[in-house]
Design a protein around this motif. Structure first.
Motif, PDB file in Angstrom:
ATOM      1  N   ILE A   3       0.835  -1.201   0.000  1.00 15.69           N
ATOM      2  CA  ILE A   3       0.000   0.000   0.000  1.00 15.69           C
ATOM      3  C   ILE A   3       0.869   1.250   0.000  1.00 15.69           C
ATOM      4  N   ALA A   4       1.899   1.265   0.868  1.00 14.57           N
ATOM      5  CA  ALA A   4       2.793   2.427   0.934  1.00 14.57           C
ATOM      6  C   ALA A   4       3.515   2.633  -0.397  1.00 14.57           C
ATOM      7  N   GLU A   5       3.973   1.537  -0.998  1.00 14.27           N
ATOM      8  CA  GLU A   5       4.672   1.625  -2.277  1.00 14.27           C
ATOM      9  C   GLU A   5       3.728   2.092  -3.380  1.00 14.27           C
ATOM     10  N   ALA A   6       2.495   1.564  -3.377  1.00 13.23           N
ATOM     11  CA  ALA A   6       1.524   1.934  -4.404  1.00 13.23           C
ATOM     12  C   ALA A   6       1.140   3.401  -4.291  1.00 13.23           C
ATOM     13  N   GLU A   7       1.028   3.888  -3.074  1.00 15.21           N
ATOM     14  CA  GLU A   7       0.678   5.299  -2.884  1.00 15.21           C
ATOM     15  C   GLU A   7       1.761   6.225  -3.419  1.00 15.21           C
ATOM     16  N   LEU A   8       2.997   5.738  -3.383  1.00 12.36           N
ATOM     17  CA  LEU A   8       4.104   6.548  -3.883  1.00 12.36           C
ATOM     18  C   LEU A   8       4.295   6.423  -5.387  1.00 12.36           C
ATOM     19  N   SER A   9       4.062   5.226  -5.915  1.00  7.95           N
ATOM     20  CA  SER A   9       4.434   4.969  -7.311  1.00  7.95           C
ATOM     21  C   SER A   9       3.266   4.912  -8.276  1.00  7.95           C
ATOM     22  N   SER A  10       2.030   4.967  -7.791  1.00  6.73           N
ATOM     23  CA  SER A  10       0.878   4.836  -8.684  1.00  6.73           C
ATOM     24  C   SER A  10      -0.178   5.876  -8.330  1.00  6.73           C
ATOM     25  N   ASP A  11      -0.912   6.290  -9.334  1.00  8.50           N
ATOM     26  CA  ASP A  11      -1.996   7.246  -9.101  1.00  8.50           C
ATOM     27  C   ASP A  11      -3.210   6.571  -8.472  1.00  8.50           C
TER      28      ASP A  11
END
Length: 259
Positions: A73-81
């Motif tokens: 979730i943390a990675e997705a929030e940083l790398s994806s819209d």
């Protein structure tokens, strides 16, 4: 066809790493690779449905799933819209779950699935995974539970056995100086060894080893059940400090495997 297989292989690696309970950093690295550099909604869905959704009941390690979800979730929030709602919902479920892996934490064990890719995989064959071994392993190796830990040497030896099956097929094989969680025994049985003898001098390790063989349908306490089935794995208590010549002679093996 080859292009489709090339796209699926990173996803397969991601799923196998999840099943093996690899460190979160490894999972994230594979997720980025599969997503072309970021944890895309497609990869998020794959983790949720193909990794967590279909296997969490087998893994029974909600703490691990919770950590992976938090990292993803943390990675997705940083790398994806876009971050799919299902990730947040599953994370909330793990947080509120009464199970929360409490029994697993008390016993100091986790259940791992060790998967080996077929050496003949060539972007055409659908038989990508040649073997999956299910093993109960220790989480506290540094606190003395070394016999129930999964050691790199057993992984290397297992890969060698699967890469050169003819060396071990139809042979009586004896693993010396402690067989640990029994991964080598699972692989020896898979390549067609006529008999596999696993030994350890620690009682708790031997109990765990027998449980692992039962988990992989390779061991039964009842001798009659062993005769009726194709069981070829024997788990024996053997302390090398006290072993006699007759103890070793009774094994009568063709190959002695290093620990």
């Amino acid at each position: 066809m080859a292009s489709e297989d090339a796209e699926q292989l990173p996803l397969l690696h991601l799923k196998l790493a999840f099943l093996a309970l690899e460190p979160p950093a490894c999972i994230l690295a594979l997720a980025r690779k599969a997503g072309g550099g970021s944890v895309t909604p497609h990869i998020q869905n794959f983790i949720l449905e193909s990794c967590i959704g279909t296997n969490v009941g087998q893994i029974q390690d909600y703490t691990y799933v919770k950590i992976i979800l938090k990292k993803v979730i943390a990675e997705a929030e940083l790398s994806s819209d876009i971050v799919i709602d299902g990730l947040y919902e599953e994370f909330a479920r793990c947080m509120s779950s009464k199970a929360n892996n409490s029994s697993l934490n008390m016993s100091g064990k986790i259940c791992k699935e060790i998967s080996f890719l077929s050496p003949t995989y060539n972007n055409v064959s659908s038989n990508q995974v040649s073997l999956v071994a299910r093993l109960s392993c220790s989480t506290n190796m540094l606190e003395g539970d070394t016999g129930c830990s999964l050691w790199p040497s057993s992984l290397f030896l297992s890969e060698f056995i699967l890469s050169f099956p003819k060396l071990f097929s139809k042979k009586r094989c004896f693993e010396q100086l402690g067989s640990g969680v029994g991964l080598v025994g699972v692989c020896l049985n898979y390549v067609g060894a006529s008999k596999v003898i696993l030994t350890d001098g620690d009682a708790s390790t031997l109990i765990n080893m027998k449980a692992n063989m039962e988990m992989n349908n390779l061991y039964a306490e009842d001798s009659e059940l062993v005769k009726e089935s194709k069981n070829k794995v024997e788990c024996k208590y053997l302390s090398w400090e006290e072993a006699s010549e007759s103890d070793l002679w009774d094994c009568r093996t063709d190959l002695v495997m290093p620990a």
